[in-house]
Scaffold this motif. Structure first.
Motif, PDB file in Angstrom:
ATOM      1  N   MET A  62       0.804  -1.217   0.000  1.00 49.94           N
ATOM      2  CA  MET A  62       0.000   0.000   0.000  1.00 49.94           C
ATOM      3  C   MET A  62       0.836   1.264   0.000  1.00 49.94           C
ATOM      4  N   ASP A  63       2.162   1.135   0.001  1.00 54.06           N
ATOM      5  CA  ASP A  63       2.997   2.330   0.106  1.00 54.06           C
ATOM      6  C   ASP A  63       2.967   3.188  -1.153  1.00 54.06           C
ATOM      7  N   PRO A  84       0.848  -3.437   7.826  1.00 56.36           N
ATOM      8  CA  PRO A  84       0.963  -3.160   6.391  1.00 56.36           C
ATOM      9  C   PRO A  84       1.361  -4.408   5.613  1.00 56.36           C
ATOM     10  N   PRO A  85       0.729  -4.665   4.472  1.00 54.54           N
ATOM     11  CA  PRO A  85       1.189  -5.758   3.610  1.00 54.54           C
ATOM     12  C   PRO A  85       2.665  -5.566   3.258  1.00 54.54           C
ATOM     13  N   ASN A  86       3.433  -6.633   3.398  1.00 55.78           N
ATOM     14  CA  ASN A  86       4.876  -6.609   3.140  1.00 55.78           C
ATOM     15  C   ASN A  86       5.623  -5.638   4.054  1.00 55.78           C
ATOM     16  N   LEU A  87       4.952  -5.153   5.101  1.00 51.15           N
ATOM     17  CA  LEU A  87       5.521  -4.165   6.034  1.00 51.15           C
ATOM     18  C   LEU A  87       5.956  -2.889   5.302  1.00 51.15           C
ATOM     19  N   ALA A  88       5.361  -2.636   4.141  1.00 46.02           N
ATOM     20  CA  ALA A  88       5.697  -1.451   3.353  1.00 46.02           C
ATOM     21  C   ALA A  88       4.885  -0.265   3.857  1.00 46.02           C
ATOM     22  N   SER A 107       4.360   4.198   4.001  1.00 44.15           N
ATOM     23  CA  SER A 107       4.591   5.488   3.364  1.00 44.15           C
ATOM     24  C   SER A 107       4.073   6.579   4.296  1.00 44.15           C
ATOM     25  N   PRO A 108       4.532   7.827   4.119  1.00 40.11           N
ATOM     26  CA  PRO A 108       3.974   8.919   4.916  1.00 40.11           C
ATOM     27  C   PRO A 108       2.456   9.039   4.772  1.00 40.11           C
ATOM     28  N   THR A 109       1.942   8.765   3.579  1.00 41.02           N
ATOM     29  CA  THR A 109       0.499   8.848   3.371  1.00 41.02           C
ATOM     30  C   THR A 109      -0.228   7.807   4.222  1.00 41.02           C
ATOM     31  N   MET A 110       0.320   6.605   4.317  1.00 41.08           N
ATOM     32  CA  MET A 110      -0.284   5.580   5.168  1.00 41.08           C
ATOM     33  C   MET A 110      -0.281   6.011   6.628  1.00 41.08           C
ATOM     34  N   ILE A 132      -4.139   6.014   8.028  1.00 41.63           N
ATOM     35  CA  ILE A 132      -4.698   4.807   8.641  1.00 41.63           C
ATOM     36  C   ILE A 132      -4.981   5.046  10.119  1.00 41.63           C
ATOM     37  N   ALA A 133      -6.209   4.811  10.504  1.00 38.00           N
ATOM     38  CA  ALA A 133      -6.678   5.146  11.856  1.00 38.00           C
ATOM     39  C   ALA A 133      -6.531   3.983  12.834  1.00 38.00           C
ATOM     40  N   TYR A 134      -5.467   3.211  12.685  1.00 39.78           N
ATOM     41  CA  TYR A 134      -5.147   2.147  13.631  1.00 39.78           C
ATOM     42  C   TYR A 134      -3.654   2.218  13.944  1.00 39.78           C
ATOM     43  N   PRO A 135      -3.257   1.880  15.170  1.00 44.99           N
ATOM     44  CA  PRO A 135      -1.827   1.704  15.418  1.00 44.99           C
ATOM     45  C   PRO A 135      -1.294   0.546  14.577  1.00 44.99           C
ATOM     46  N   MET A 136      -0.048   0.671  14.134  1.00 40.49           N
ATOM     47  CA  MET A 136       0.534  -0.295  13.204  1.00 40.49           C
ATOM     48  C   MET A 136       1.586  -1.144  13.899  1.00 40.49           C
ATOM     49  N   VAL A 137       1.574  -2.438  13.598  1.00 46.51           N
ATOM     50  CA  VAL A 137       2.537  -3.346  14.209  1.00 46.51           C
ATOM     51  C   VAL A 137       3.288  -4.135  13.144  1.00 46.51           C
TER      52      VAL A 137
END
Length: 232
Positions: free
Chosen positions: A78-79, A110-114, A116-119, A123-128
């Protein structure tokens, strides 16, 4: 949660997570191992894989105190996506999870842990992320190698990143039979991802702009008590 927090004081903890399901056969093999070993996990699911056939897998996971989290609508990184594309992918996956298990996800991977600043802005969830077993390498890694890869990186508060769905041969279920007893012998206790964060300061806000791979004690500067709709 107070009693659980007191019981966990001084304990070494980790959270077990799986990506890329659900799948009626492969996810079931992981759930069988989790049930045998008596541990929970968090499943980061691909929204397009949730169907009438796979929905019972997610419901079984919830019955085993596992959590269902967001991995986007498809496997596509999604980056390179626009804000609108990111919103569509994440929202569609969350909607599918809500319909399947009646709960909103709390985290995004994130898919593939990819990233971006836009993500990070959208994205309104904390990312792991997590420490990886390299179990997407198919026949190139054995169950023992996958378990040893995790054991070589383990630390208190670690998030373990494995996959319930990958092309065959995929011996991650067998790797769990090696990994989970070894972690227990080392004095580690497995908790769900939401429990790990809640015990160590609270669920982070998306504004942290961070990909979490480890949750040390009392690490969070921004927190809230529990994810919406979560029963613990």
């Amino acid at each position: 949660m107070v009693a659980e927090s007191q019981a966990m004081t001084g304990k070494k903890l980790y959270a077990l997570t799986f990506d890329d399901g659900p799948d009626t056969e492969k996810s079931s093999k992981i759930l069988d191992r989790l049930e045998i070993h008596g541990v929970p996990a968090s499943f980061f699911v691909v929204g397009s894989r949730i169907s009438d056939e796979s929905r019972p897998i997610l419901q079984r996971a919830r019955s085993l105190s596992c959590e269902i989290e967001n991995h986007g609508w498809s496997y596509d990184p999604m980056d390179g996506m626009s804000r609108e594309e990111i919103v569509r992918s994440v929202s569609a996956c969350s909607d599918a999870i809500q319909k399947a298990v009646g709960e909103e996800p709390c985290f995004f991977r994130p898919p593939n842990l990819a990233l971006s600043p836009t993500m990070l802005d959208t994205i309104a969830y904390p990312m792991v992320g997590g420490i990886a077993a390299m179990d997407w390498q198919g026949c190139h890694t054995t169950a023992r190698q996958r378990a040893d890869k995790i054991l070589s990186q383990i630390c208190d508060g670690a998030i373990l990143l494995l996959h319930d769905v990958q092309p065959d041969p995929h011996p991650t279920p067998q790797a769990l039979d090696l990994l989970l007893p070894a972690l227990e012998r080392l004095g580690y206790r497995c908790v769900s991802l939401r429990t790990l964060f809640s015990l160590r300061g609270g669920i982070p806000s998306p504004g942290e702009r961070k990909l979490w791979v480890n949750v040390p004690p009392l690490c969070l500067s921004h927190k809230r008590a529990d994810p919406p709709g979560w029963n613990g």
